[in-house]
Design an enzyme around this catalytic site. Structure first.
Site, PDB file in Angstrom:
ATOM      1  N   SER B  21       0.828  -1.209   0.000  1.00 61.34           N
ATOM      2  CA  SER B  21       0.000   0.000   0.000  1.00 61.34           C
ATOM      3  C   SER B  21       0.863   1.259   0.000  1.00 61.34           C
ATOM      4  O   SER B  21       1.911   1.314   0.636  1.00 61.34           O
ATOM      5  CB  SER B  21      -0.891   0.010   1.239  1.00 61.34           C
ATOM      6  OG  SER B  21      -1.661   1.194   1.274  1.00 61.34           O
ATOM      7  N   LEU B  73      -1.299  10.037   4.134  1.00 61.42           N
ATOM      8  CA  LEU B  73      -2.545   9.439   3.618  1.00 61.42           C
ATOM      9  C   LEU B  73      -3.313  10.341   2.653  1.00 61.42           C
ATOM     10  O   LEU B  73      -4.541  10.345   2.641  1.00 61.42           O
ATOM     11  CB  LEU B  73      -3.487   9.004   4.763  1.00 61.42           C
ATOM     12  CG  LEU B  73      -2.968   7.940   5.733  1.00 61.42           C
ATOM     13  CD1 LEU B  73      -4.104   7.497   6.652  1.00 61.42           C
ATOM     14  CD2 LEU B  73      -2.386   6.734   5.013  1.00 61.42           C
ATOM     15  N   ASN B 128      -5.587  -0.413   7.389  1.00 61.19           N
ATOM     16  CA  ASN B 128      -4.368   0.264   7.812  1.00 61.19           C
ATOM     17  C   ASN B 128      -4.577   0.773   9.234  1.00 61.19           C
ATOM     18  O   ASN B 128      -5.094   1.869   9.444  1.00 61.19           O
ATOM     19  CB  ASN B 128      -4.055   1.410   6.844  1.00 61.19           C
ATOM     20  CG  ASN B 128      -2.777   2.143   7.200  1.00 61.19           C
ATOM     21  OD1 ASN B 128      -2.131   1.839   8.202  1.00 61.19           O
ATOM     22  ND2 ASN B 128      -2.400   3.100   6.371  1.00 61.19           N
ATOM     23  N   CYS B 131      -0.679   3.521  10.362  1.00 63.05           N
ATOM     24  CA  CYS B 131       0.071   4.566   9.668  1.00 63.05           C
ATOM     25  C   CYS B 131       0.698   5.527  10.675  1.00 63.05           C
ATOM     26  O   CYS B 131      -0.001   6.088  11.512  1.00 63.05           O
ATOM     27  CB  CYS B 131      -0.819   5.361   8.709  1.00 63.05           C
ATOM     28  SG  CYS B 131       0.112   6.662   7.866  1.00 63.05           S
ATOM     29  N   THR B 195       5.545   0.866   8.159  1.00 64.10           N
ATOM     30  CA  THR B 195       6.863   1.505   8.322  1.00 64.10           C
ATOM     31  C   THR B 195       7.224   1.666   9.802  1.00 64.10           C
ATOM     32  O   THR B 195       6.353   1.714  10.676  1.00 64.10           O
ATOM     33  CB  THR B 195       6.880   2.899   7.688  1.00 64.10           C
ATOM     34  OG1 THR B 195       5.803   3.665   8.224  1.00 64.10           O
ATOM     35  CG2 THR B 195       6.751   2.818   6.184  1.00 64.10           C
ATOM     36  N   GLY B 219      12.434   0.485   3.461  1.00 65.91           N
ATOM     37  CA  GLY B 219      13.560   0.165   2.589  1.00 65.91           C
ATOM     38  C   GLY B 219      14.358  -1.009   3.131  1.00 65.91           C
ATOM     39  O   GLY B 219      14.028  -1.574   4.181  1.00 65.91           O
ATOM     40  N   GLY B 245       8.382  -5.589   4.220  1.00 68.02           N
ATOM     41  CA  GLY B 245       9.408  -4.786   4.879  1.00 68.02           C
ATOM     42  C   GLY B 245      10.795  -5.052   4.341  1.00 68.02           C
ATOM     43  O   GLY B 245      11.409  -6.062   4.656  1.00 68.02           O
ATOM     44  N   GLY B 246      11.262  -4.157   3.510  1.00 70.11           N
ATOM     45  CA  GLY B 246      12.666  -4.190   3.098  1.00 70.11           C
ATOM     46  C   GLY B 246      13.018  -5.172   2.005  1.00 70.11           C
ATOM     47  O   GLY B 246      14.206  -5.372   1.732  1.00 70.11           O
ATOM     48  N   GLY B 267       7.537  -3.197  -1.308  1.00 70.50           N
ATOM     49  CA  GLY B 267       7.153  -1.811  -1.075  1.00 70.50           C
ATOM     50  C   GLY B 267       8.135  -0.861  -1.711  1.00 70.50           C
ATOM     51  O   GLY B 267       8.261  -0.765  -2.943  1.00 70.50           O
TER      52      GLY B 267
END
Lengths: 272, 303
Positions: B21, B73, B128, B131, B195, B219, B245-246, B267
């Site tokens: 997302s 968002l 979600n 966030c 994140t 990242g 994730g990553g 992502g």
């Protein structure tokens, strides 16, 4: 917004043809043009991955196309940080990844008298417009380019004093002494303009907007910003505008980079 | 190429590779670069009841091995999404779409779920609840197991034939408790993780880079943290886990299956390498047994 060009971006792996220094801070990166790379319009950009042995440079860097011939795509890059320094170290024969061409271009206005005002690395798309596409330098397209000092001018390698090009330096070391917007005002005094184009530092483009307001003529400005996707998806590179539609923000990558400058909230734009 | 389709709740996906997302907008934006129909699906940008303008720029900031974002968002809101964006997806039945949604109250979640319930063109909802870039509620919802269970239940009751994924935050000590709450509420999968909260400062101004200060870090740098959270979720629940994730390489993706994931989402790396999701699909499809044998086997509660 600028001229609409439908997104037909593809990911390319292109060979570096050459990478040469143009001036103290600028260098010219020439990439082999992939065979299916569509003809870009002036103002469009490519999104270039920075060569890195690990993931140190994670985000791609957007660069306006400075020139595009049958064989080569040329980018002018200014050294501002480690990412652009890594690109400066790219050597002939290296492979770079990029996608594009992306974004809205400057409008093609055959019947109009255009004065294009560039500062620093912002010369690239204005050069492309005048010299290549649609290419009417000197015939209704006057290109004015300013830098702090002669050492920062990078047009010299192609076009010094070519018809339709005028240069300005803040210190008077070359061409008109003063900033390029003052030069524009003087030039337009002699022969009127119907439209202004600009690309360069925010402060310069903001002064161009004031000039456009005073002359009551349209102004198209090409902005830059840090980007994620460069496709209009991630909403990272937005700038504030007077437009609505749920949000005043518009993306530089997809709604721009060339905007009808009258819609921008100039007082809220970042000043890099 | 073997069958690597997966089942998450009532929905069958053609493979376990998704785009996370917030990365690819409402899906179509990335279609020039990614053959979306080759993926298990894409998760949209988060939709909220009302349009959101998002945060003041700057919104993105490169860091070593990743980036911080503070988008906030920004989205067109439920009405425009349902009237304009969702109908476009109906024309692309080959693309699996999970719609990410967020809401401030239980009542809003009910309204969102009821609006989506009769719709076609999407496979399910990813809530979600995590966030870090908006004021107050969203992140706190994801830290409160009772609330996670309740929200999962009131949404799932309204979309029984769709897949319901709960996206959890890594910014919490015990992610397993939240995952278990989502499972008890009837969620079909746990999407782990969102994140990490991070911040960076501008040395010239002495101020945070972002107007809001804190932002979301993503990242390659967060890979081991995300794997850890997936591992913890896998021990806590028996529903599928979607690992996020990553992921920057095919091997990174494989590690999520070893940690107990049934599916994965790419992502931030999509910005650098848009071909990555399709390469992961190809690699998994070359050896479907590997994925099936590893998924959950090494991370069962007994492990």
């Amino acid at each position: 917004m600028g001229e609409f060009v439908p997104a037909r971006a593809h990911e390319y792996h292109a060979r570096v043809l050459s990478n040469v220094r143009l001036s103290r801070r600028y260098f010219l990166l020439r990439l082999e043009r992939p065979r299916d790379f569509i003809d870009p319009a002036a103002g469009q950009f490519v999104h270039v991955a920075v060569p890195t042995p690990d993931d140190r440079f994670f985000l791609r860097r957007p660069f306006s196309i400075h020139d595009c011939t049958r064989d080569a795509i040329e980018l002018v890059i200014v050294e501002v940080g480690p990412g652009s320094q890594a690109l400066r170290r790219a050597r002939e024969g290296d492979t770079l990844h990029f996608y594009g061409p992306l974004g809205h271009a400057y409008p093609v206005l055959p019947e109009k008298r255009i004065v294009a005002i560039g500062g620093g690395v912002g010369l690239a798309p204005l050069y492309f417009y005048g010299f290549r596409a649609p290419g009417k330098l000197g015939e209704g397209y006057r290109l004015l380019y300013g830098a702090r000092t002669r050492e920062d001018l990078f047009l010299e390698h192609v076009a010094l004093e070519r018809t339709g090009v005028s240069l300005a330096t803040d210190d008077g070391s070359y061409g008109f002494k003063g900033n390029v917007v003052q030069l524009a005002a003087a030039v337009i005094e002699e022969e009127p303009a119907d439209v202004l184009f600009s690309c360069g530092p925010t402060v310069m483009m903001k002064a161009v907007q004031k000039l456009a307001d005073r002359l009551a003529i349209p102004h198209y400005a090409s902005l830059e910003n840090r980007m994620g996707c460069a496709l209009g998806a991630c909403r990272a590179c937005v700038v504030p505008t007077k437009l609505d539609g749920g949000s005043p923000y518009r993306t530089v990558c997809h709604d721009g980079p060339v905007f009808d400058a009258s819609v921008l909230q100039w007082d809220e734009l970042p000043v890099p | 190429m073997g069958d690597i389709s997966i089942q998450i709740g009532p929905v069958r996906f053609k493979n376990p590779v998704f785009i996370a997302s917030g990365i690819c907008g409402y899906a179509e934006e990335y279609s020039p670069l990614v053959n979306l129909s080759r993926l298990g699906g894409v998760v949209t940008k988060t939709i909220t009841m009302l349009p959101r303008a998002g945060n003041l720029p700057p919104r993105i900031h490169e860091m070593p091995h990743g980036m911080l974002n503070s988008i906030g968002l920004e989205n067109v809101g439920l009405d425009r999404y349902v009237n304009e964006k969702l109908p476009q997806l109906n024309q692309r039945p080959d693309v699996g779409v999970m719609v990410s949604v967020a809401a401030e109250t239980e009542d809003e979640f009910i309204k969102l779920a009821e609006r989506f319930a009769p719709m076609d063109g999407y496979a399910g909802l990813e809530l979600n609840l995590s966030c870090p870039n908006v004021k107050g509620e969203a992140l706190d919802q994801g830290r409160n197991p009772q609330l996670v269970e309740k929200i999962s239940r009131i949404v799932k009751e309204r979309i029984p034939k769709k897949s319901l994924w709960i996206k959890v935050t890594p910014n919490i000590t015990d992610v397993g408790t939240v995952a278990r709450a989502a499972e008890q509420g009837g969620a079909d999968a746990i999407a782990a993780v969102n994140t990490l909260v991070g911040i960076d400062f501008d040395l010239e101004t002495g101020k945070p880079v972002f107007a809001r200060g804190s932002a979301g870090y993503s990242g390659p740098a967060i890979l081991p943290i995300a794997l850890q959270k997936v591992w913890e979720c896998a021990k806590a629940v028996s529903i599928p886990i979607v690992g996020i994730g990553g992921i920057a390489t095919i091997d990174d993706a494989r590690k999520f299956f070893l940690a107990g994931a049934t599916a994965i989402q790419v992502g931030t790396s999509l910005y650098n390498d848009p071909g990555l999701p399709e390469r992961i699909v190809d690699a998994l499809a070359e050896n479907p047994e590997w994925m099936r044998a590893r998924a959950r086997a090494s991370a069962s509660p007994a492990a």
